[in-house]
Design an enzyme around this catalytic site. Structure first.
Site, short mmCIF file in Angstrom:
data_model
loop_
_atom_site.label_atom_id
_atom_site.label_comp_id
_atom_site.label_asym_id
_atom_site.label_seq_id
_atom_site.Cartn_x
_atom_site.Cartn_y
_atom_site.Cartn_z
N CYS A 5 105.56 25.32 72.16
CA CYS A 5 104.78 25.09 71.56
C CYS A 5 103.42 24.79 72.35
O CYS A 5 103.08 25.74 73.04
CB CYS A 5 104.88 23.68 70.67
N SER A 6 102.64 23.76 72.57
CA SER A 6 101.72 23.50 73.35
C SER A 6 102.22 22.96 74.68
O SER A 6 102.14 23.31 75.74
CB SER A 6 100.40 22.59 72.73
N ALA A 7 102.64 21.53 74.63
CA ALA A 7 103.25 20.90 75.55
C ALA A 7 104.78 21.34 75.76
O ALA A 7 105.44 21.17 77.07
CB ALA A 7 103.35 19.28 75.48
N GLU A 9 97.75 20.86 61.76
CA GLU A 9 97.09 20.27 62.90
C GLU A 9 97.50 18.95 63.16
O GLU A 9 97.76 18.29 64.29
CB GLU A 9 95.75 20.19 62.88
N GLN A 34 108.37 14.18 70.09
CA GLN A 34 107.44 13.29 70.55
C GLN A 34 107.34 11.99 69.51
O GLN A 34 107.19 10.91 69.97
CB GLN A 34 106.08 13.82 70.85
N VAL A 78 107.31 19.95 74.12
CA VAL A 78 108.40 18.85 73.93
C VAL A 78 108.23 18.63 72.32
O VAL A 78 109.04 18.41 71.94
CB VAL A 78 108.03 17.82 74.78
N GLY A 79 107.00 18.62 72.06
CA GLY A 79 106.94 17.91 70.27
C GLY A 79 107.76 18.93 69.20
O GLY A 79 108.69 18.82 68.88
N ARG A 80 107.01 19.87 69.08
CA ARG A 80 107.54 20.74 68.02
C ARG A 80 108.69 21.71 68.57
O ARG A 80 109.40 22.04 67.88
CB ARG A 80 106.28 21.87 67.69
#
Length: 1176
Positions: A1110-1112, A1069, A1154, A1114-1116
């Site tokens: 992923c969620s957004a 997380e 990110q 952009v990050g993972r």
């Protein structure tokens, strides 16, 4: 000095290996021979397996593994991913580990390497003799006849067949009855006579084909109980999972394609069938057994899935042409007083292989360009039949000879050793035709000789100097198996010999001398006594014979060979190498591979690793100087001064910045001074390299001590340096402005454009300095300038101002949103994962110490005001080896340059960053975060529908070209409940075959992605979104990721497609995964599935995009894309410029990767990849 409290320590002169830091692994091979390896306590089972594979020169390691007896005296396969010592200490009955076949194949035609087939034959024979594979007495006798022919040759070599009484013929079940044994031996003798004329490979092939047709082949079972409580045996076989009842009921086989999922819970092992909505459970002895059975079945299923395509397409045709020249031959009858040795000359290349494994091609240029591979020794030895000659090291280096390229000369094979698993033969020299250069080629996996035995034989005159092969220049260690596997543990010294001029009459017809070498071992394949322990590392055989070097100049050989210098040995080396180098005063200086490789270790590591052999190096020095010829003078990339003083004078030229350049460089520069210092520095480096070219070798280091760059690469570097000087002289005034602008950027460098990496941007943004550097420079010398920052200072990686609370507000209906608005407005939910809350930027003194001085300075607005160091200020060159690249990446992490590097990369476009479609009011509810939006010119456009009249989805096209290969991605957010239909429409219209999901559905009680695919095994394994029907067909859990097969059907047209869903399940997380190998295995799974889908897809969609979310989005997602592209750069030997690639990615989708932690994680992934592949 007395110890406190009156303690006394016993002083001894012994050196004891501490059990806390080392492990002596004792491994029994399939021929009952034992080998020992000294490993670290943290060494995994995979490393131990690779050590054995190196010992056997085995490349096809996939089929093999290691096993041990647990405390209940049951066989258990080693978990290759975990430390071996911990498994043995916890579970093993004894510390001995056994080598064997784990994955059986339907046909031996799948096995490409000869040693693989031979080990496979030994395993099947062991299965028969130990009773693991039940068979009738008649069948056992037939197999025994084939085994005798394979191991002993034709029957007429022996006066009687009495030796069969001592040979293990039948399974252990019939060994107690002497009458049965006597009758069986007579029948085997008749069969042995019947099989006369069969070569060893033919007999072994018939043996394996007979075993393949037997019931129980490839099965491994365990006791269990079914749902009714009946005793059964459950296990894995070639086709699936079988269940055998002990009450006489017929066995049941659940085929692999019918099994949807496998699981274990406590002591129960469960199968979920794909066609039936039911789960079948079996109860094992305990929880550990259930977990073990599950792990074994999952491994068998994965092996089946990865190999089913190749199993169907591989041909089993025999190459009869090669058999004549590379088959094993029967041996003449030895003296009557001695037990005849097993006449077994192993053949090379029984089947058609993608590489040549015989010396037949030594006179023919290889037109197909395949990798050619020689495991032979053409060194003929005058043999006294009263003794035995054992020649060769544990690991023989392969020779490329003149096989890869057409060369103007013929080069003999190096004196490579021939270690073998079983015995070999002693042949009379007069029975061998001297004009056949390829008729007798024993394999190169024969037992390692004892050093004293070799020296005694040399003293007795058994080896004649005029009969040795006299070339070592092409000893291609880099292409051998030891350098093709990660973290190899065992290394051997190649045999180094020098030879005089060829004066023998039989050598006058050829430009090389043809020599033969045969070896023998104990005559009994199954001795009663224990075999002697075979060391893991051999002592090199060093013969003092004068070198004939003028026939084959080393520079010519190096130019005609494709050479890659091998990487250095890891420190500390797990395996112990114990050759007494101080006794060998003469060593060949003609081998550029052994004495001209680049130094990769640092000075400290070099000293620690090399001091024990300093004395031997001093003794080796003078003979090398005397034996050196004028035309063999080669440049040395290092200087060793004061060798007797512990290598204090070691100086790495390529790493040293000249003192004059360092003294001239002040704290700050004007634009002109920067450019001049830069050009002077390049000139001085070029001058140093030119001066280095005058050095020749006067000292040679052992191959296990240091590696030095080859002359071919030195010449290339010299040309490059002179070219750069000319370029800098022409372009210096024009580069002044560009260079001064981005002086502080840690990756700014002047590099000739080779076009390794291309970016597809709809609207390219090039600043004026870049244009001038590209247009005016005659050879496109580009200084890597980047867009100017707003204030020129360092900025935090992701501040709250970038993600304002007002930007997070989304006009969502209450029926759609899954979280209360207060969470959104309070800043608890952010597109940035792991971001501290507002006001969290205040640091205490302890926190300031934690983040380090460089980060602290950067956060206070301080930037670098010095010239970057050589390793900081340039991307990793394409010419650098894996070890050099790994070292540079590690240095950037240690010096904190990654932080500065990351902060200088723009998070978004400063110009032309239009997101007008995404900001439309009707599309607001389709965005998970209002500040993570796709650019208009890079967004994925859907076919407009009544529900989505703008065809909008929060997804971006990302295209990057590496070495001419286009990598196509779609980066998107995790689907919302109201965007699942748009998501599957995008998958269908864009031809997506693989979905890479890098998040869980929920984390910390918050939704990360709506579940857009149906669950397996539930009543509703099919779900419909608009015009698309999705069905889950199977799911496989593989530790840190899960692979799911989905069937997608277009309801209007009836067309169906297969979509692979690969979900990474091990991302925490907060932060990034700790298991780097697990993440790399996930990337490998993506690559494997991509290759599979590309091979089965239609030509019009040959390279479909990989969808990552992923969620957004952009990050993972950025971590996966950036990691895969950089790994591709490493694999294609392209320039490794991570910040430039990330900048390219962010020009196509904002804010990819990110956080600094994610960016650092990419570095760690690349370092782990290089460490794992440094020996390839």
């Amino acid at each position: 000095m007395p110890l406190p409290f009156g303690l006394k320590l016993k002083r001894t002169r012994r050196y004891t290996v501490s059990s806390k830091s080392c492990l002596v692994a004792r491994i029994q091979l399939l021929n009952n021979e034992f080998v020992e390896f000294t490993l670290s306590v943290e060494s995994t089972g995979q490393e131990s397996l690779e050590a054995v594979a190196q010992r056997l020169e085995l490349r096809e390691v996939t089929y093999f593994s290691l096993w041990y007896y647990n405390k209940q005296n049951q066989r258990r396969w080693v978990d290759l991913e975990k430390p071996l010592k911990k498994q043995l200490d916890k579970h093993a009955l004894e510390p001995t580990v056994y080598f064997g076949v784990l994955f059986y194949v339907p046909s031996v035609s799948q096995l490409q390497q000869e040693i693989t087939r031979y080990q496979y034959y030994l395993q099947l024979k062991k299965d028969i003799l130990e009773g693991n594979l039940p068979c009738t007495l008649e069948h056992a006798i037939q197999l025994a006849g084939l085994a005798v022919q394979a191991d002993f040759g034709d029957f007429d070599q022996y006066e009687s067949q009495d030796f069969l009484q001592k040979f293990a013929l039948l399974p252990v079940a019939w060994l107690q009855d002497e009458k049965v044994l006597e009758e069986a031996a007579q029948k085997v003798a008749l069969l042995h006579q019947k099989y006369r004329g069969l070569t060893a490979p033919e007999a072994e092939l018939l043996y394996m084909q007979e075993v393949e047709r037997m019931d129980g082949y490839g099965e491994e079972s365990y006791p269990a109980k079914d749902s009714q409580g009946s005793d059964i045996s459950i296990g894995a076989c070639l086709d699936g999972i079988f269940v055998k009842h002990k009450n006489g009921r017929p066995p049941v086989v659940f085929r692999w394609h019918d099994i949807a999922n496998m699981s274990h819970n406590k002591s129960f092992f469960a199968l979920e069938l794909a066609n039936k909505e039911e789960t079948i459970q079996f109860q094992t002895e305990d929880m550990e057994t259930a977990k073990y059975v599950w792990r074994l079945c999952v491994a068998r299923h994965k092996f089946y899935r990865l190999n089913q395509c190749s199993l169907q397409t591989q041909a089993a045709t025999l190459n009869s042409v090669r058999r004549d020249s590379s088959s094993r031959m029967s041996l003449p009858k030895p003296q009557p007083y001695a037990m005849p040795p097993p006449p077994q000359l192993h053949y090379n290349g029984h089947y058609t292989e993608p590489f040549a494994s015989s010396q037949d091609n030594i006179f023919v240029p290889n037109k197909n360009g395949f990798y050619c591979h020689s495991q032979t020794s053409l060194d003929r030895t005058q043999i006294d039949l009263s003794g035995r000659i054992r020649n060769g090291s544990v690991y023989s280096a392969h020779s490329t000879n003149s096989l890869n390229t057409l060369q103007p000369y013929l080069q003999p094979s190096p004196m490579s050793s021939n270690p073998s698993i079983t015995g070999s033969d002693v042949m009379r020299p007069d029975s061998l035709p001297s004009h056949r250069h390829s008729a007798l080629i024993p394999p190169s996996y024969r037992p390692t000789p004892d050093y004293e035995t070799v020296m005694k034989q040399l003293n007795r005159g058994m080896v004649h100097a005029d009969r040795h092969s006299h070339s070592l220049r092409n000893l291609n260690i880099g292409s051998s198996y030891a350098y093709s596997r990660p973290d190899a543990l065992v290394y051997s010294q190649p045999e180094i010999r020098e030879h005089p001029h060829l004066t023998s009459p039989q050598s006058a017809h050829y430009p090389f001398n043809l020599n033969y070498s045969f070896h023998s071992q104990s005559p009994y394949p199954y001795p009663a006594e224990r075999r002697p322990v075979v060391g893991a590392v051999s002592v090199p055989e060093l013969t003092n014979v004068q070198l004939q070097a003028q026939d084959y100049p080393a520079p010519n050989i190096m130019r005609t060979q494709v050479y890659r210098p091998p990487p250095p040995y890891p420190y500390p080396r797990p395996a112990n190498s114990t050759p007494d180098l101080s006794r060998h005063l003469y060593i060949s200086s003609s081998n550029p591979d052994l004495i001209t490789r680049r130094v990769h270790h640092s000075v400290q590591t070099f000293q620690e690793d090399s001091l024990p052999v300093a004395h031997s190096l001093q003794e080796v020095s003078e003979p090398l100087t005397a034996a050196r010829h004028a035309h063999l003078q080669k440049r040395n990339s290092i200087e060793i001064a004061g060798l007797t003083h512990g290598f204090e004078g070691l100086r790495l030229k390529e790493r040293t910045v000249s003192a004059s350049a360092a003294d001239v460089a002040p704290r700050t520069f004007s634009a002109g001074s920067q450019s001049s210092v830069f050009s002077d520095k390049m000139k001085q480096e070029g001058t140093e390299e030119q001066e280095g070219g005058r050095y020749s070798h006067k000292k040679s280091l052992s191959d296990a001590t240091m590696l030095i760059d080859s002359s071919e690469e030195d010449e290339d570097l010299e040309e490059d340096s002179s070219r750069e000087q000319a370029i800098s002289a022409v372009s210096e005034p024009r580069l002044t402005a560009a260079f001064s602008q981005e002086l502080n950027y840690p990756c700014a460098s002047a590099t000739p454009i080779t076009g390794p990496l291309h970016i597809f941007e709809p609207k390219p943004h090039v600043t004026e300095p870049e244009k001038r550097a590209k247009d005016i420079s005659p050879v496109h010398l580009v200084v890597e300038t980047h867009r100017p920052r707003r204030d020129g200072l360092l900025t935090p990686s992701m501040s709250e101002s970038d993600l304002t609370t007002s930007g997070r507000y989304r006009a969502r209906r209450d029926s759609v949103k899954k979280r209360p608005v207060s969470d959104l407005l309070s800043g608890k939910k952010s597109a940035v994962e792991g971001l501290p809350p507002l006001g969290g930027m205040k640091k205490t003194r302890a926190d300031a110490k934690k983040i380090g001085p460089l980060k602290l300075a950067a956060l206070n607005g301080l930037s670098l005001s010095r010239l970057p160091l050589p390793d900081e200020g340039k991307e990793v060159s394409t010419r650098a080896t894996n070890d050099e690249r790994c070292k540079v990446l590690e240095q950037r992490l240690e010096q904190g340059m990654v932080f500065t590097e990351y902060e200088r990369i723009l998070k978004k476009r400063l110009v032309d960053g239009e997101c007008s479609t995404a900001r439309l009011p009707e599309n607001a509810e389709r965005n998970r975060f209002q500040d993570v939006l796709p650019y208009d010119d890079a967004r994925v456009e859907l076919v407009p529908t009544k529900e989505n009249n703008t065809g909008y989805i929060n997804a971006s096209h990302i295209k990057v070209s590496v070495s001419g290969i286009e990598w196509d991605y779609i980066a998107t957010q995790g689907p919302l409940q109201n965007t699942c239909q748009d998501f599957w429409q995008m998958v269908w219209e864009q031809g997506v075959a693989i979905i890479a999901m890098v998040t869980a559905e929920e984390e910390g009680g918050r939704e990360k992605s709506f579940r857009y695919w149906p669950r397996l095994g539930s009543r509703h394994n099919t779900v419909t979104y608009g015009r698309f029907k999705i069905t889950t067909r199977f799911r496989t859990d593989s530790g840190c990721y899960a692979t799911t097969g989905l069937k997608m059907k277009h309801l209007l047209t009836g067309q169906e497609r297969t979509v692979w869903h690969l979900q990474y399940t091990d991302w925490p997380e907060h932060g990034c995964p700790e298991d780097l190998k697990g993440f790399l295995s996930y990337l490998e799974e993506i690559q494997s599935v991509r290759r599979h889908t590309n091979s089965t897809s239609e030509p019009k969609s040959h390279n479909p995009p990989l969808l990552v979310h992923c969620s957004a989005g952009v990050g993972r997602t950025g971590v996966v894309i950036l990691s895969e592209i950089m790994v591709a750069c490493l694999e294609h030997n392209e320039v490794l410029d991570i910040p430039r690639v990330l900048d390219m990615l962010r020009q196509q989708r904002m804010m990819l990767v990110q956080t600094l932690g994610q960016y650092t994680f990419v570095y760690r992934v690349l370092i782990q990849f290089l460490k794992s592949s440094r020996l390839i």
